[in-house]
Each structure stands twice: as C-alpha cells, then as structure tokens.
Design a protein around this motif. Sequence first.
Motif, PDB file in Angstrom:
ATOM      1  N   ARG A 191      40.147  15.812 -67.108  1.00 26.06           N
ATOM      2  CA  ARG A 191      38.982  16.269 -68.018  1.00 26.06           C
ATOM      3  C   ARG A 191      39.554  17.476 -69.084  1.00 26.06           C
ATOM      4  O   ARG A 191      38.755  18.040 -69.869  1.00 26.06           O
TER       5      ARG A 191
ATOM      6  N   GLU B 223      37.365  20.513 -60.179  1.00 28.33           N
ATOM      7  CA  GLU B 223      38.589  20.659 -60.635  1.00 28.33           C
ATOM      8  C   GLU B 223      39.507  21.526 -60.012  1.00 28.33           C
ATOM      9  O   GLU B 223      40.611  21.146 -59.738  1.00 28.33           O
TER      10      GLU B 223
ATOM     11  N   SER C 179      38.461  22.579 -69.595  1.00 23.62           N
ATOM     12  CA  SER C 179      37.218  21.985 -69.612  1.00 23.62           C
ATOM     13  C   SER C 179      35.870  22.793 -69.454  1.00 23.62           C
ATOM     14  O   SER C 179      36.129  23.682 -68.828  1.00 23.62           O
TER      15      SER C 179
END
Length: 439
Positions: free
Chosen positions: A199, A17, A5
């Motif tokens: 994501r 993340e 991402s």
Amino acid sequence: MAATSDTFSQENPYNREFWLGYFANLALIMGMSSLFRYADFIDYLGGGPYQLGLVTGCGMTGGLLGRFLQGRLIDRLGPRTVWLCSLLALTLFVLLHLTVQRLDTPWIYLLRIGMMISVAGAFSASLTSISLKAPQGRTAELIGVLGSSGFIGLAIGPTIGDWMFRGDEVTFRQIQAMFFMAAAMMTLSMALAYLSTRRDLRVPPHEHPAVWTLVRNFHPGWLLTIGIAVGAGVLMPQVFLRSFADSLQINQIRYFFLAYAFSAFSVRIATRQFTDRYGVKNTVLIGMACLVASMVAYLPVSDYWMLPLPAVFGGAAHAFLFPAVVAGGSTAFPRRYRGTGTNLMLASLDFGSLVGFPIEGAIVSWADEQGWPGYPAMFTVLAATFALTAILYGIFGRKEIGEEYGDPEGEGSLESDPSLPPEPECAVDQAEREATSCR
C-alpha cells in the motif's frame, strides 16, 4: 522515493503494515541466525578460525561497498523495491553456497560478498521504511521495536541449528539442511515484506546530490566511531561463538543465544523510549558499558551453563546500541535522504565487522601460536578497545543530534550548502503524508 501509506498514522504506528514488516524481519533473522553454524561449514571445508574471520570479514566488504548505492536506490526507487529485490538475491546466494567445495578459490568469497550485499539491502530498506513511517520523535522507538523481532529470531535460529547439527561429526547432509532452512526463511520474509509494503504510495523523483555532499553536510561525527565498535563487538558472537565454544569442547550454543535473545528483547521493550527521552549519547554510553562487561564475562566461561553470563550483557548492549546508533545517525539527515543516512550508519557497522573479524581471528591464531589462550586474549583486547572508544565518545561526541534530537532539519538547514537541491514540492514529511495529494 516511496511515500508512506496514510494508514500509518501518528496516533497508532503499530498497525497492520508494521506487524507484517515485523514478522518479515523475524523470518529474515531466523534464516540468518540458522547460519551461525557457518563455522562448521568452514571447518567441513578444512578451515579454522583465521579462515573463518577472513571469509566473513571479506564478506562484509560486500555490505560496505553496496551501502551507499543502496541508499541512493532507496531514496530514488523507494524501500519496497530494494527490500524485495535484496531478499530474492539473498535467497539465491545462500543456496549457491552448496556448490562450494574448496576454500582456496574466490568462489566462497564472492558468494559471501553477494550474500552480505543482499542482507545489507534488506535490512537498510526495512529500517528506512519504518523510519519514514515513524511519527515525529518516535524514530528510535519504532526502530527498536522492529529490532526486537531479531532477538526472537536469534533465540529460534541457533536452536534449530543445534538440532540440525546434533552428533559429533559434521556431514554434508547437515550443511545442506542449514542452507535450505535459511533459504526457506528468506523466501517467507520476502512474501511478508511484499504484503507489508503493497500500500506504499509513490512521489515524483527528485534530484539526489553526491553521497559525499550529503555525508559532509549531515554526518553524525563520533557516532560513526561507535558504529564501527558495534560492528566489531556486538556482531562478534554471530561469527566466533561456535569456534569459541568448540575450543572449550562445548557443542551446544543455543543456551547463549536463548539468554542473549531474552536479555535483548526484555531490555529493548522496557527501554524502547529511552533514546527519545534521554538522548543518543546517554543511551550509547550505557550500551558501551554493557559491551565491555560482556567481553570480560567471556573470560571465566568453561562450560555450557556459563555461556548465558556474557550473553546477558551482550544482549543488553545490542538492545541499547543498535537503535540509538541507527536512529541517531540517520535522523541527522533530512527525511528525503533518510535512505542515505540509514545506510551510512549501517556502513559503519559493516566497516567494524570488515576490519574487526579478520583481526579478531588473527589475534586468536597468533595467541595460540605463542602458547597463550587464544580467545581470552581476544576478549581482553576487545574489552580494552571498547572501553577506550566509549571514553573518547563521552568526551568528544555530540550530546544530541538529528531531527528528533535537536535541529528539526537535521544538523543545519538544506540551504546551508548551495550544492544541495531545493526541497521538492512533494517532499515526504508528516503533514504531507496525511494529505490526499501533492501541493
């Protein structure tokens, strides 16, 4: 392969993340370390140190055999898919241990092999995910910080295990609680890993050469030998500490793992940029010196309050060696084959455990049969072996290797072997991760 991402920026890799992945790893390690009383499970079934080493050593064949297939899957499907599927399978294999009733059947060996294949996939996928998201020159740092979650798990899991196994006699109820606790933590890890990677983007698939072709072109040389030593030595307490403590009539092992976790976490955080600044070789040599000191420090242990002595050196060895070995070896491979590179290094650790655990258990049993102190004999042999390995690596090992440690292409350009496919248009590199679309 799954691309990363664009939120995982070069300026601040410690984003949402990363921390979700951090706590996913923490939950996994808590689950695995709550299984450090696996020796009690073997003892409950009528086994001893030799059977313990045989079961756990054979179990490592699962992780070893699955490594290279997992590397190809990570490179082609992305870390996310392999990470989540591995955690689901791991949960099932852990719970199926409750169906084992005897040691003289293949069932326990098959379950242990399946368990280690699954945990190998979870670890390699999480490390590859972090490696691909790391900014240039900070791979070892990010892997090291991620690994610090494991030391917190090592402090919590065995403490829970001691609490569940309180009392003088091991019961099936305690065995049940151990496996249910481990499965619950792995389920939590799966949920956090899902959130950490949801994501992640995808790039078009690319041709993947034969594993042997990649290993031939990009292998890290003597660092593989160090990986084998780490598998046999750093991971040894996870299998044999409970049996060693029992031989000294010590029932509590949490003091060892509390000291181990504190030492490893402190050293890991304090030296998180050490490898990137001073190189793989220097870091490995310091770590091997700590590992040898740890083996020697086991010899005078006679009571529970002395267990932190080898734990402090062992934790420091773990803190130095694991990120240096994994990052140093994996970054010798180009980014698009990082899954294979990471799995090669983790395979070297598995091979060390596969060979080391049965040998270590056999040394203890053989020495006891000869009337010698079994565990002191094992620690002495290991200390001498690791010292010799460090000396050979110091003489013959490469000074610097890999993407962050020399050649930016990872020990030679891709064009060095005509059997390798050309770089795809949507190659995963730092610049293209910041772009909104492929060229």
